[in-house]
Design a protein around this motif. Structure first.
Motif, PDB file in Angstrom:
ATOM      1  N   VAL A 239      -0.123  -6.780 -17.942  1.00  0.00           N
ATOM      2  CA  VAL A 239       1.104  -7.283 -19.236  1.00  0.00           C
ATOM      3  C   VAL A 239       0.845  -5.307 -19.371  1.00  0.00           C
ATOM      4  CG1 VAL A 239       1.182  -7.969 -21.688  1.00  0.00           C
ATOM      5  CG2 VAL A 239       0.042  -9.019 -20.142  1.00  0.00           C
ATOM      6  N   ASN A 240       0.416  -4.489 -18.594  1.00  0.00           N
ATOM      7  CA  ASN A 240       0.680  -3.007 -19.438  1.00  0.00           C
ATOM      8  C   ASN A 240       1.614  -2.958 -18.167  1.00  0.00           C
ATOM      9  OD1 ASN A 240      -0.017  -2.624 -21.788  1.00  0.00           O
ATOM     10  ND2 ASN A 240      -1.960  -1.958 -20.998  1.00  0.00           N
TER      11      ASN A 240
ATOM     12  N   ILE B  44       6.091  -1.850  -9.809  1.00  0.00           N
ATOM     13  CA  ILE B  44       6.280  -2.577  -8.823  1.00  0.00           C
ATOM     14  C   ILE B  44       7.257  -3.616  -9.973  1.00  0.00           C
ATOM     15  CG2 ILE B  44       6.252  -4.996  -7.780  1.00  0.00           C
ATOM     16  CD1 ILE B  44       4.551  -3.397  -5.484  1.00  0.00           C
ATOM     17  N   ILE B  45       6.528  -3.546 -11.024  1.00  0.00           N
ATOM     18  CA  ILE B  45       7.231  -4.174 -12.007  1.00  0.00           C
ATOM     19  C   ILE B  45       8.460  -3.809 -13.057  1.00  0.00           C
ATOM     20  CG2 ILE B  45       6.610  -6.290 -14.197  1.00  0.00           C
ATOM     21  CD1 ILE B  45       4.209  -6.708 -12.902  1.00  0.00           C
ATOM     22  N   THR B  46       7.832  -2.433 -13.481  1.00  0.00           N
ATOM     23  CA  THR B  46       8.588  -1.845 -14.106  1.00  0.00           C
ATOM     24  C   THR B  46       9.253  -0.948 -13.447  1.00  0.00           C
ATOM     25  OG1 THR B  46       6.789  -1.734 -15.956  1.00  0.00           O
ATOM     26  CG2 THR B  46       8.594  -0.195 -16.193  1.00  0.00           C
ATOM     27  N   GLU B  47       9.238  -0.226 -12.665  1.00  0.00           N
ATOM     28  CA  GLU B  47       9.918   1.402 -12.042  1.00  0.00           C
ATOM     29  C   GLU B  47      10.565  -0.760 -11.379  1.00  0.00           C
ATOM     30  OE1 GLU B  47       8.100   3.785 -10.729  1.00  0.00           O
ATOM     31  OE2 GLU B  47       6.841   4.625 -12.630  1.00  0.00           O
ATOM     32  N   VAL B  48      10.343  -0.876 -10.207  1.00  0.00           N
ATOM     33  CA  VAL B  48      11.312  -1.627  -9.563  1.00  0.00           C
ATOM     34  C   VAL B  48      12.111  -2.310  -9.881  1.00  0.00           C
ATOM     35  CG1 VAL B  48      11.919  -2.554  -7.120  1.00  0.00           C
ATOM     36  CG2 VAL B  48      10.444  -0.503  -7.427  1.00  0.00           C
ATOM     37  N   LEU B  49      11.632  -3.476 -10.148  1.00  0.00           N
ATOM     38  CA  LEU B  49      11.910  -4.775 -11.483  1.00  0.00           C
ATOM     39  C   LEU B  49      12.804  -5.129 -12.170  1.00  0.00           C
ATOM     40  CD1 LEU B  49      12.740  -7.757 -11.014  1.00  0.00           C
ATOM     41  CD2 LEU B  49      10.201  -8.374 -12.061  1.00  0.00           C
ATOM     42  N   ARG B  50      12.320  -4.318 -13.378  1.00  0.00           N
ATOM     43  CA  ARG B  50      13.099  -3.827 -14.170  1.00  0.00           C
ATOM     44  C   ARG B  50      14.003  -2.908 -13.936  1.00  0.00           C
ATOM     45  NH1 ARG B  50      12.166  -8.037 -17.305  1.00  0.00           N
ATOM     46  NH2 ARG B  50      10.350  -8.685 -18.076  1.00  0.00           N
TER      47      ARG B  50
ATOM     48  N   SER C 189       0.653  -0.912  -0.186  1.00  0.00           N
ATOM     49  CA  SER C 189      -0.068  -0.542  -0.296  1.00  0.00           C
ATOM     50  C   SER C 189       0.841   1.494  -0.154  1.00  0.00           C
ATOM     51  CB  SER C 189      -1.051   0.284   1.351  1.00  0.00           C
ATOM     52  OG  SER C 189       0.028  -0.174   2.071  1.00  0.00           O
ATOM     53  N   ARG C 190       1.989   1.352   0.973  1.00  0.00           N
ATOM     54  CA  ARG C 190       3.263   2.610   0.594  1.00  0.00           C
ATOM     55  C   ARG C 190       3.665   2.447  -0.595  1.00  0.00           C
ATOM     56  NH1 ARG C 190       5.870   3.288   6.120  1.00  0.00           N
ATOM     57  NH2 ARG C 190       6.344   5.354   5.794  1.00  0.00           N
ATOM     58  N   ILE C 191       3.422   1.657  -1.404  1.00  0.00           N
ATOM     59  CA  ILE C 191       4.657   1.875  -2.740  1.00  0.00           C
ATOM     60  C   ILE C 191       3.374   2.024  -3.873  1.00  0.00           C
ATOM     61  CG2 ILE C 191       5.785   0.862  -4.505  1.00  0.00           C
ATOM     62  CD1 ILE C 191       7.431  -1.336  -2.203  1.00  0.00           C
ATOM     63  N   ASP C 192       2.086   1.105  -4.021  1.00  0.00           N
ATOM     64  CA  ASP C 192       1.287   1.280  -5.158  1.00  0.00           C
ATOM     65  C   ASP C 192       0.241   1.062  -4.555  1.00  0.00           C
ATOM     66  OD1 ASP C 192      -0.879   1.167  -6.930  1.00  0.00           O
ATOM     67  OD2 ASP C 192       0.558   0.241  -8.463  1.00  0.00           O
TER      68      ASP C 192
ATOM     69  N   ALA D 205       1.112  -6.420  -5.959  1.00  0.00           N
ATOM     70  CA  ALA D 205       2.216  -6.387  -7.445  1.00  0.00           C
ATOM     71  C   ALA D 205       1.936  -7.118  -8.187  1.00  0.00           C
ATOM     72  CB  ALA D 205       3.431  -7.102  -6.472  1.00  0.00           C
ATOM     73  N   THR D 206       1.104  -7.863  -8.826  1.00  0.00           N
ATOM     74  CA  THR D 206       1.176  -8.212 -10.394  1.00  0.00           C
ATOM     75  C   THR D 206       0.543  -7.059 -11.215  1.00  0.00           C
ATOM     76  OG1 THR D 206       0.249  -9.551  -8.961  1.00  0.00           O
ATOM     77  CG2 THR D 206       0.201 -10.670 -11.264  1.00  0.00           C
ATOM     78  N   LEU D 207      -0.554  -6.709 -10.896  1.00  0.00           N
ATOM     79  CA  LEU D 207      -0.739  -5.531 -11.629  1.00  0.00           C
ATOM     80  C   LEU D 207      -0.217  -3.792 -11.720  1.00  0.00           C
ATOM     81  CD1 LEU D 207      -4.861  -6.336 -11.226  1.00  0.00           C
ATOM     82  CD2 LEU D 207      -3.254  -7.514 -12.275  1.00  0.00           C
ATOM     83  N   SER D 208       0.640  -4.219 -10.845  1.00  0.00           N
ATOM     84  CA  SER D 208       1.647  -2.752 -10.434  1.00  0.00           C
ATOM     85  C   SER D 208       2.663  -2.766 -11.492  1.00  0.00           C
ATOM     86  CB  SER D 208       2.217  -2.940  -9.064  1.00  0.00           C
ATOM     87  OG  SER D 208       2.666  -2.077  -8.974  1.00  0.00           O
ATOM     88  N   LYS D 209       2.987  -1.158 -12.158  1.00  0.00           N
ATOM     89  CA  LYS D 209       3.480  -0.752 -13.134  1.00  0.00           C
ATOM     90  C   LYS D 209       4.973  -0.494 -12.424  1.00  0.00           C
ATOM     91  CE  LYS D 209       4.537   1.807 -17.344  1.00  0.00           C
ATOM     92  NZ  LYS D 209       4.023   2.610 -18.512  1.00  0.00           N
TER      93      LYS D 209
END
Length: 417
Positions: free
Chosen positions: A339-340, A300-306, A286-289, A294-298
């Protein structure tokens, strides 16, 4: 003649002789001009580089939209044998792979026949299937009962031996590869930091982030050594939850800095050690998105992981038919959003209708411009690159030597004792 005069005459003669032997700087330039840059050759090299085509990009260019969309989905099936629904998913929808569970396992021969049937049905398609499983060891084991079990990750963490972890990863890989599997949703890189956690527990290597990192990476390397693709999970960490995401959506009240100091450490170490794939958890940070798990969070997936953690491999969702998703979202909408957000593969473990809805809604989103074709092609490139790396083929396996695999497991068990 004085000695001084003689000396000067000798010097003058020497200078005259030297001037005759060596050309002036101007003469040197005239007689030995530097080679002229051949612009024609340079241009030709540039053209040749452009002509050289990436074989994976070339493969993607030849695919239809249906083939592209299907490869973004791994699905489950019911029963011990291939059925009409499974054939449809392969022949009409070109799915990228299957995941098998206990519901698909009667015995070794039956499982071998099922996997061979899936591969044989896919023979007319150009891309081999992912045949995947959750084989973590301990209580999360889907293989037939004829096989001996390996210890829980918690037990391995208590022993804390890197060589042992590698051996266990390797023997798990040998076991499932002998059955025809090529992708394993393991190892678990979650830190067991919450004693009330209902879902992780002894699936974790422990509560120490250093032990989880070291042993998880060695298990991952053991799987890779056996020729099986490991998928580290559940990013960004499922260890500090009070709810089971199979049933409902857990919430974690931690900011990114807190995660970076603890939960993300094993995943970062795995990425730095060439992790091939990462599974994303259905958890709301909740404090990140504040809006998206996480599964639907750009974010977390794109900005943090990628972007921040520099992960370039394949991103796979946790099962989209789990309660955390289907109790809160339309599964098709969730797949499009995932996916997005940056996911490459959508995992749909239960229900033919669920799989079809995800595939059709993804296609509609591409045709409607909601998902760009460039995003689809980027994911396809990662997926095909991974399949090429492990040289996946839809080859059938005639038989399996259970005794040989059990002998390897028994040796490891003896080492532990």
């Amino acid at each position: 003649m004085s000695k001084k005069l003689t000396f000067f005459i000798v010097i003058i003669i020497a200078l005259v002789l030297m001037s005759g032997c060596f050309p002036t700087i101007q003469e040197e330039k005239t007689e030995n001009p530097p080679p002229q840059q051949n612009n024609d050759e340079e241009n030709t090299e540039d053209i040749n580089e452009e002509i050289k085509e990436d074989p994976i990009k070339k493969q993607i260019e030849k695919m239809t939209i249906d083939e592209k969309i299907g490869l973004l989905v791994i699905v489950g099936l019911d029963g011990y044998a291939i059925d009409d629904d499974s054939k449809s998913l392969i022949e009409e929808y070109y799915v990228g792979g299957f995941i098998l569970f206990g519901r698909n396992v009667k015995n070794t021969n039956s499982l071998l026949q099922l996997i061979n049937s899936l591969k044989s049905t896919n023979k007319n398609n150009k891309i081999p299937l992912f045949i995947s499983i959750d084989e973590e060891g301990g209580r999360v084991s889907r293989v037939p009962k004829e096989f001996m079990k390996v210890p829980t990750n918690r037990k391995i963490g208590q022993i804390n031996n890197k060589e042992l972890s590698f051996e266990i990863g390797n023997v798990i890989g040998e076991k499932i590869r002998a059955l025809g599997f090529n992708l394993n949703f393991a190892p678990v890189m979650d830190i067991d930091s919450n004693p009330l956690n209902p879902v992780i527990g002894d699936r974790s290597f422990g509560s120490d982030e250093r032990i989880v990192s070291q042993l998880g990476i060695e298990t991952m390397k053991g799987l890779q050594n056996s020729g099986v693709i490991p998928v580290v999970k559940h990013f960004p960490g499922h260890g500090d939850t009070f709810l089971d995401s199979h049933i409902s959506l857990p919430t974690v009240d931690k900011d990114l800095n807190s995660l970076q100091q603890f939960e993300l450490i094993p995943f970062k170490e795995a990425i730095d050690n060439n992790a091939d794939a990462v599974m994303i958890a259905h958890i709301l940070y909740s404090r990140i998105d504040s809006e998206n798990p996480a599964t639907l969070s750009k974010t977390i997936i794109t900005e943090v992981l990628r972007n921040q953690m520099n992960f370039e491999g394949v991103v796979i969702t946790d099962d989209m038919t789990m309660g955390a998703i289907i109790e809160n979202y339309d599964i098709g909408d969730a797949a499009v959003k995932s996916v997005n957000a940056g996911s490459d593969i959508i995992l749909v473990c239960h229900g033919y209708d669920n799989a079809i809805k995800v595939i059709k809604d993804l296609k509609s989103a591409v045709e409607g411009g909601i998902i760009s074709i460039e995003k689809i092609d980027e994911s396809l490139y990662r997926i095909l690159q991974l399949k090429h790396k492990y040289d996946l083929k839809d080859e059938v396996i005639d038989s399996i030597d259970v005794w040989k695999i059990n002998s390897q497991i028994e040796k490891i068990l003896n080492e532990i004792q």
